[in-house]
Design a protein around this motif. Structure first.
Motif, PDB file in Angstrom:
ATOM      1  N   LEU A  60      48.901  34.570  38.827  1.00 11.95           N
ATOM      2  CA  LEU A  60      47.987  34.902  39.913  1.00 11.95           C
ATOM      3  C   LEU A  60      48.705  35.749  40.953  1.00 11.95           C
ATOM      4  N   ASN A  61      48.000  36.753  41.459  1.00 15.18           N
ATOM      5  CA  ASN A  61      48.504  37.535  42.579  1.00 15.18           C
ATOM      6  C   ASN A  61      48.100  36.788  43.851  1.00 15.18           C
ATOM      7  N   ALA A  62      49.067  36.153  44.496  1.00 14.98           N
ATOM      8  CA  ALA A  62      48.757  35.299  45.649  1.00 14.98           C
ATOM      9  C   ALA A  62      48.097  36.086  46.774  1.00 14.98           C
ATOM     10  N   ALA A  91      47.445  45.151  46.284  1.00  9.71           N
ATOM     11  CA  ALA A  91      47.355  46.404  45.536  1.00  9.71           C
ATOM     12  C   ALA A  91      48.735  47.029  45.324  1.00  9.71           C
ATOM     13  N   GLN A  92      49.631  46.836  46.278  1.00 14.53           N
ATOM     14  CA  GLN A  92      50.996  47.338  46.112  1.00 14.53           C
ATOM     15  C   GLN A  92      51.730  46.578  45.016  1.00 14.53           C
ATOM     16  N   VAL A  93      51.493  45.269  44.941  1.00 15.37           N
ATOM     17  CA  VAL A  93      52.127  44.446  43.912  1.00 15.37           C
ATOM     18  C   VAL A  93      51.548  44.750  42.529  1.00 15.37           C
ATOM     19  N   ASN A 138      47.696  48.686  39.249  1.00 18.46           N
ATOM     20  CA  ASN A 138      46.802  49.025  38.145  1.00 18.46           C
ATOM     21  C   ASN A 138      45.800  47.912  37.830  1.00 18.46           C
ATOM     22  N   ASN A 139      45.661  46.983  38.753  1.00 19.42           N
ATOM     23  CA  ASN A 139      44.692  45.899  38.567  1.00 19.42           C
ATOM     24  C   ASN A 139      43.356  46.336  39.164  1.00 19.42           C
ATOM     25  N   ALA A 140      42.398  46.653  38.291  1.00 19.56           N
ATOM     26  CA  ALA A 140      41.117  47.200  38.749  1.00 19.56           C
ATOM     27  C   ALA A 140      40.352  46.217  39.629  1.00 19.56           C
ATOM     28  N   ASP A 141      40.454  44.920  39.328  1.00 22.60           N
ATOM     29  CA  ASP A 141      39.740  43.920  40.141  1.00 22.60           C
ATOM     30  C   ASP A 141      40.223  43.958  41.593  1.00 22.60           C
ATOM     31  N   ILE A 142      41.542  44.008  41.777  1.00 26.46           N
ATOM     32  CA  ILE A 142      42.101  44.006  43.127  1.00 26.46           C
ATOM     33  C   ILE A 142      41.706  45.271  43.879  1.00 26.46           C
ATOM     34  N   ILE A 143      41.861  46.427  43.229  1.00 31.41           N
ATOM     35  CA  ILE A 143      41.525  47.703  43.859  1.00 31.41           C
ATOM     36  C   ILE A 143      40.043  47.732  44.231  1.00 31.41           C
ATOM     37  N   ALA A 144      39.191  47.264  43.311  1.00 34.96           N
ATOM     38  CA  ALA A 144      37.742  47.281  43.550  1.00 34.96           C
ATOM     39  C   ALA A 144      37.353  46.317  44.664  1.00 34.96           C
ATOM     40  N   PHE A 145      37.958  45.134  44.666  1.00 33.91           N
ATOM     41  CA  PHE A 145      37.601  44.168  45.710  1.00 33.91           C
ATOM     42  C   PHE A 145      38.012  44.684  47.081  1.00 33.91           C
ATOM     43  N   LEU A 146      39.171  45.330  47.143  1.00 31.53           N
ATOM     44  CA  LEU A 146      39.589  45.944  48.395  1.00 31.53           C
ATOM     45  C   LEU A 146      38.572  46.991  48.843  1.00 31.53           C
ATOM     46  N   GLY A 147      38.067  47.768  47.905  1.00 36.02           N
ATOM     47  CA  GLY A 147      37.038  48.754  48.227  1.00 36.02           C
ATOM     48  C   GLY A 147      35.784  48.116  48.791  1.00 36.02           C
ATOM     49  N   ARG A 148      35.367  46.997  48.210  1.00 27.39           N
ATOM     50  CA  ARG A 148      34.158  46.314  48.693  1.00 27.39           C
ATOM     51  C   ARG A 148      34.361  45.760  50.105  1.00 27.39           C
ATOM     52  N   GLY A 157      36.358  52.910  51.366  1.00 28.48           N
ATOM     53  CA  GLY A 157      35.849  52.042  50.312  1.00 28.48           C
ATOM     54  C   GLY A 157      35.552  52.805  49.042  1.00 28.48           C
ATOM     55  N   GLU A 158      34.936  53.978  49.187  1.00 26.72           N
ATOM     56  CA  GLU A 158      34.594  54.781  48.010  1.00 26.72           C
ATOM     57  C   GLU A 158      35.848  55.223  47.259  1.00 26.72           C
ATOM     58  N   VAL A 159      36.898  55.571  48.005  1.00 28.16           N
ATOM     59  CA  VAL A 159      38.147  55.988  47.362  1.00 28.16           C
ATOM     60  C   VAL A 159      38.661  54.879  46.438  1.00 28.16           C
ATOM     61  N   TYR A 160      38.693  53.656  46.937  1.00 25.59           N
ATOM     62  CA  TYR A 160      39.220  52.544  46.136  1.00 25.59           C
ATOM     63  C   TYR A 160      38.293  52.177  44.982  1.00 25.59           C
ATOM     64  N   LEU A 161      36.986  52.231  45.211  1.00 24.41           N
ATOM     65  CA  LEU A 161      36.039  51.908  44.143  1.00 24.41           C
ATOM     66  C   LEU A 161      36.148  52.910  43.000  1.00 24.41           C
ATOM     67  N   LYS A 162      36.254  54.196  43.336  1.00 15.80           N
ATOM     68  CA  LYS A 162      36.383  55.218  42.287  1.00 15.80           C
ATOM     69  C   LYS A 162      37.714  55.082  41.555  1.00 15.80           C
ATOM     70  N   ARG A 163      38.746  54.727  42.310  1.00 10.88           N
ATOM     71  CA  ARG A 163      40.046  54.522  41.678  1.00 10.88           C
ATOM     72  C   ARG A 163      39.991  53.352  40.693  1.00 10.88           C
ATOM     73  N   ALA A 164      39.278  52.289  41.064  1.00  8.33           N
ATOM     74  CA  ALA A 164      39.136  51.138  40.162  1.00  8.33           C
ATOM     75  C   ALA A 164      38.395  51.534  38.891  1.00  8.33           C
ATOM     76  N   LEU A 165      37.366  52.375  39.032  1.00  9.01           N
ATOM     77  CA  LEU A 165      36.598  52.817  37.857  1.00  9.01           C
ATOM     78  C   LEU A 165      37.409  53.752  36.975  1.00  9.01           C
ATOM     79  N   GLU A 166      38.367  54.461  37.559  1.00 11.13           N
ATOM     80  CA  GLU A 166      39.261  55.280  36.747  1.00 11.13           C
ATOM     81  C   GLU A 166      40.160  54.395  35.885  1.00 11.13           C
ATOM     82  N   ILE A 167      40.548  53.248  36.452  1.00 11.97           N
ATOM     83  CA  ILE A 167      41.373  52.293  35.698  1.00 11.97           C
ATOM     84  C   ILE A 167      40.540  51.608  34.624  1.00 11.97           C
TER      85      ILE A 167
END
Length: 512
Positions: free
Chosen positions: A354-356, A381-383, A386-396, A407-417
C-alpha cells in the motif's frame, strides 16, 4: 441481508431481548458496590421489562462508579436492546478493558460489532472468546456463524459441530449447520438437516428458501417452485423468493407467468441483477427481442460495475473497512504521522503493498480537507508516478477544489497510463459536466462502469440534458440498483429529472 445474518438477528432478539440477560459473576463485581441497593433496584426493573427506568439508575451509578464492570455491562446490553450498536460498543469496550477475559462481555461485544456491520472485528473478538472458553457452546456457535458469514465455512462448520456436541439443544444450531453445509455446496447434508428443521417449524421461511435453492440446483424445478410459492404465501414481498420463483418459471417454460414475480422482485430490490438476466431470457422466448436486449445489457452493466468495485481501491471501499476506520480515527485524533503508521501496519498485517500517502490522501479527501489531500497525494504520486489510480484520484481532488485545469492535466495523464482507469474516466465525466458538455460527460461516466451513486446521478442528469431518454432511464435503473433504497439518492433522482414521469416528457434520441 444474508441467510446467516437473518438467523443471527433472530438469535439476538431471543437472547438480548429476554429478561434473563446473563450477569457478570458476583465475584467480578467491585466490592465497593456489591451491596448497592440501587443496582439491585435496577436489576429488578430489568426483570420486569422496565428498561428505560433501569438504564437511568445505571447511568446515575456510573457517575459514582465509572469503572464498575457490572454497571458498564448492563448499560451495554441495554443499549443493544435499543439497537444502539455504537453506544453498546462504547460501554462494552470499557467493560472489556476492565475484564479482558470475561467471555460474557466478549460474546455481547462481538454481537454488537456484528450488528453494526463490522464483521471482521466481531469475528476477531468471538474467536478470542472461543480460545478462552473452548467448550462454551454458545460462543462456538457464534464463532461458526461469523466464519461462515466471512465465507470461511470450513472452520465455521467445525465450530458449529463442536457447539452441537456440547449442547444439542442450542437454539438454531441445526439451522446454522444446514446453512454452513449449503454454503460449502454439501447439498445432501444441508438438505437432510434443513428438512428436519422445516418439519419442526413450518414457519421457518429461510429453511424453505434454501431447500428451494437446493431443489433448483438439482434441476427439480417443480419442487423448487412449490417451496418459493410457500414462502410467498407467508411473505408476499420476499424479493429473493420472487426472483427465484421467476427463475423456476422460466426453467419450466412458463415465460409469461415469470414476468410478474421478476418485475416485482426488482421493484422491491433493484440490486437483484439475476432478475434482469431471467427477464431477458423470458422476454427473448416471448419474441420481445428489444426488451430482452435491454434487460441483458442492464444485467451485464450491473455485474461489470460490481466486479470492478470489488478490486478498486476507493474512499467508499475504505470507509467500509474497519482498518481504514482505525486509520481515519488516528488521523483525526493523533495526526498525519500516526495515520501513515496505521496504514503501514495494516499493510504488514494484511500482507499487501500500500502507498501510505495515497491512503491518507483518500482519508483527507473523505474529510473534505482538500488542501491536505492534494499535498499528500502529490507525495503519493512522487512515490508511484505510474500508478494511474493515484494520479487520477489526485486529479479528481483538484476538480473538487475547483482547480479544473490542473485536474484535467492529471486525469489525462492517468488515462495515458491506463485508458480504462475508472477513477480517471469518472473524473473526466465530472469535468465535462462542470463545463456543460452533457454528451461528453455522459459518455465518460458510462465508459467508467462506475457504481458510485453520485457519479451515476450526474450521468443520468447529463443524459437528460442531452435529450437521451433511453440512456437516462438506464442510468436511473443503475442508481436504483446501487443505492439500496438510500433516501438521499432517491431524492437526487427527482432533482435531476430522472423519474419516469420526467423522462416521458423527453424526446427519444440517441447520444452519438
Amino acid at each position: 441481508m444474508s441467510f446467516v445474518r437473518s438467523c443471527l438477528g433472530i438469535c439476538l432478539i431471543a437472547i438480548v431481548a429476554a429478561n434473563g440477560v446473563p450477569l457478570l459473576a458476583d465475584a467480578q463485581v467491585s466490592p465497593a458496590t456489591g451491596e448497592n441497593g440501587a443496582l439491585r433496584r435496577a436489576a429488578e426493573l430489568e426483570e420486569h421489562g422496565q428498561f428505560a427506568e433501569a438504564e437511568q439508575v445505571y447511568l446515575a451509578q456510573e457517575e459514582h462508579f465509572p469503572k464498575n464492570a457490572k454497571i458498564l455491562f448492563h448499560l451495554g446490553t441495554l443499549r443493544m436492546r435499543q439497537n444502539d450498536w455504537p453506544k453498546a460498543i462504547e460501554y462494552l469496550e470499557k467493560c472489556r478493558a476492565l475484564q479482558p477475559t470475561n467471555t460474557d462481555v466478549l460474546f455481547y461485544l462481538a454481537q454488537a460489532y456484528y450488528l453494526k456491520g463490522e464483521l471482521a472485528e466481531a469475528q476477531k473478538i468471538i474467536l478470542s472468546a472461543a480460545r478462552l472458553a473452548p467448550k462454551d457452546a454458545a460462543v462456538l456457535q457464534k464463532a461458526g456463524e461469523y466464519s461462515c458469514e466471512a465465507n470461511d465455512c470450513g472452520p465455521g462448520l467445525d465450530d458449529l459441530l463442536k457447539a452441537r456436541k456440547f449442547d444439542p439443544a442450542l437454539e438454531n444450531i441445526d439451522m446454522d449447520l444446514g446453512m454452513a453445509y449449503y454454503k460449502l455446496f454439501k447439498h445432501e447434508e444441508a438438505q437432510q438437516i434443513l428438512e428436519a428443521v422445516f418439519g419442526k417449524d413450518p414457519n421457518n421461511l429461510v429453511a424453505a428458501l434454501i431447500l428451494g435453492e437446493i431443489a433448483a440446483y438439482k434441476g427439480n424445478w417443480e419442487q423448487a417452485r412449490g417451496l418459493y410459492e410457500y414462502v410467498l404465501m407467508r411473505n408476499p414481498r420476499n424479493a429473493s423468493a420472487l426472483k427465484d420463483l421467476g427463475t423456476s418459471l422460466v426453467a419450466l417454460g412458463k415465460d409469461e407467468e415469470a414476468l410478474a414475480p421478476l418485475h416485482e422482485a426488482l421493484d422491491i430490490d433493484p440490486s437483484l441483477s439475476d432478475a434482469h438476466f431471467q427477464l431477458g431470457r423470458a422476454l427473448r422466448s416471448l419474441g420481445r427481442s428489444e426488451e430482452s436486449l435491454h434487460e441483458m445489457e442492464l444485467y451485464q452493466s450491473i455485474r461489470d460495475r460490481a466486479h470492478i468495485a470489488q478490486t478498486l481501491v476507493s474512499p467508499d471501499n475504505a470507509s467500509q473497512n474497519e482498518h481504514w476506520r482505525e486509520c481515519e480515527k488516528a488521523l483525526k485524533e493523533k495526526g498525519e504521522s500516526s495515520a501513515i503508521a496505521c496504514v503501514n501496519l495494516v499493510a504488514a498485517e494484511t500482507h499487501t503493498q500500500l502507498n501510505a500517502y495515497y491512503m491518507v490522501g483518500m482519508l483527507y479527501s473523505a474529510q473534505k480537507r482538500n488542501e491536505d489531500a492534494i499535498r499528500v497525494l502529490n507525495k503519493a504520486a512522487q512515490v508511484s508516478p505510474n500508478n494511474a489510480d493515484i494520479i487520477a484520484f489526485l486529479g479528481r481532488v483538484y476538480l473538487r477544489d475547483q482547480h479544473y485545469k490542473q485536474g484535467e492535466v492529471y486525469l489525462k495523464r492517468a488515462l495515458e497510463i491506463n485508458a480504462t482507469n475508472q477513477i480517471a474516466l469518472v473524473g473526466m465525466g465530472e469535468l465535462q459536466y462542470v463545463r456543460g458538455q452533457w454528451t461528453e460527460a455522459a459518455r465518460y461516466f458510462d465508459e467508467s462502469r462506475t457504481q458510485e451513486v453520485s457519479a451515476l446521478l450526474l450521468m443520468c442528469d447529463a443524459y437528460v440534458r442531452a435529450g437521451n431518454r433511453d440512456k437516462a432511464r438506464e442510468a436511473t435503473e443503475l442508481v436504483l440498483a446501487f443505492s439500496h433504497g438510500d433516501a438521499k439518492s432517491l431524492e437526487g433522482l427527482k432533482s435531476t429529472g430522472c423519474t419516469d414521469d420526467a423522462l416521458e416528457l423527453l424526446p427519444s434520441t440517441q447520444v452519438e
